[in-house]
Design a protein around this motif. Sequence first.
Motif, PDB file in Angstrom:
ATOM      1  N   ALA A 106      31.811 -10.621  50.621  1.00  0.00           N
ATOM      2  CA  ALA A 106      33.078 -11.076  50.079  1.00  0.00           C
ATOM      3  C   ALA A 106      33.681  -9.968  49.223  1.00  0.00           C
ATOM      4  O   ALA A 106      32.956  -9.094  48.739  1.00  0.00           O
ATOM      5  N   PRO A 107      34.983  -9.995  49.017  1.00  0.00           N
ATOM      6  CA  PRO A 107      35.623  -8.958  48.209  1.00  0.00           C
ATOM      7  C   PRO A 107      35.004  -8.857  46.823  1.00  0.00           C
ATOM      8  O   PRO A 107      34.821  -9.870  46.143  1.00  0.00           O
ATOM      9  N   GLY A 108      34.655  -7.645  46.432  1.00  0.00           N
ATOM     10  CA  GLY A 108      34.092  -7.419  45.114  1.00  0.00           C
ATOM     11  C   GLY A 108      32.638  -7.802  44.956  1.00  0.00           C
ATOM     12  O   GLY A 108      32.093  -7.717  43.856  1.00  0.00           O
TER      13      GLY A 108
ATOM     14  N   GLU B 145      33.995 -20.778  49.632  1.00  0.00           N
ATOM     15  CA  GLU B 145      33.091 -19.713  49.195  1.00  0.00           C
ATOM     16  C   GLU B 145      32.357 -19.032  50.355  1.00  0.00           C
ATOM     17  O   GLU B 145      31.641 -18.048  50.144  1.00  0.00           O
ATOM     18  N   ASP B 146      32.533 -19.536  51.548  1.00  0.00           N
ATOM     19  CA  ASP B 146      31.989 -18.861  52.721  1.00  0.00           C
ATOM     20  C   ASP B 146      32.917 -17.742  53.205  1.00  0.00           C
ATOM     21  O   ASP B 146      32.561 -16.998  54.127  1.00  0.00           O
ATOM     22  N   THR B 147      34.079 -17.647  52.612  1.00  0.00           N
ATOM     23  CA  THR B 147      35.024 -16.603  52.993  1.00  0.00           C
ATOM     24  C   THR B 147      34.431 -15.222  52.759  1.00  0.00           C
ATOM     25  O   THR B 147      33.978 -14.900  51.660  1.00  0.00           O
TER      26      THR B 147
ATOM     27  N   VAL C 163      35.977 -14.038  58.218  1.00  0.00           N
ATOM     28  CA  VAL C 163      35.989 -15.501  58.172  1.00  0.00           C
ATOM     29  C   VAL C 163      36.701 -15.909  56.889  1.00  0.00           C
ATOM     30  O   VAL C 163      36.306 -15.487  55.795  1.00  0.00           O
ATOM     31  N   THR C 164      37.752 -16.698  57.034  1.00  0.00           N
ATOM     32  CA  THR C 164      38.498 -17.175  55.881  1.00  0.00           C
ATOM     33  C   THR C 164      38.543 -18.691  55.924  1.00  0.00           C
ATOM     34  O   THR C 164      38.966 -19.274  56.926  1.00  0.00           O
ATOM     35  N   VAL C 165      38.094 -19.304  54.838  1.00  0.00           N
ATOM     36  CA  VAL C 165      38.076 -20.763  54.748  1.00  0.00           C
ATOM     37  C   VAL C 165      39.057 -21.181  53.671  1.00  0.00           C
ATOM     38  O   VAL C 165      38.908 -20.822  52.503  1.00  0.00           O
TER      39      VAL C 165
END
Length: 121
Positions: free
Chosen positions: A38-40, A86-88, A117-119
């Motif tokens: 995930a980003p960061g 949070e699965d993004t 994957v974006t949720v």
Amino acid sequence: QLVESGGGLVQAGGSLRLSCATSGRTFSRRAMGWFRQAPGKEREFVAAISREGSTRYADSVKGRVAISRDNAKSTVYLQMNSLKPEDTAVYYCAVDLAMVIRTTPSVWDYWGQGTQVTVSS
């Protein structure tokens, strides 16, 4: 080479099935797995499957995802259900030349380019 597909945008509670096709080398005798970043955040283990079909999952996804492999098609899959925001992350397929399942990203040997994957909530 490892090529992931199947990512996309999905609403919370939805499902996605990721695929990872391998080529150029036979990985049927090796552990294969999925990681995400995930980003960061650091890349983290999601799931892995041994050459015999034993599986291991991160606690954060246990009960919601299933990893499988089709050695005849040189492909590994990740079925993800009940997805949460949070699965993004970008999901990566990987191969470990070791004979056992390991969860530390740095020890895995081959990586795909990743699929997003974006949720949404």
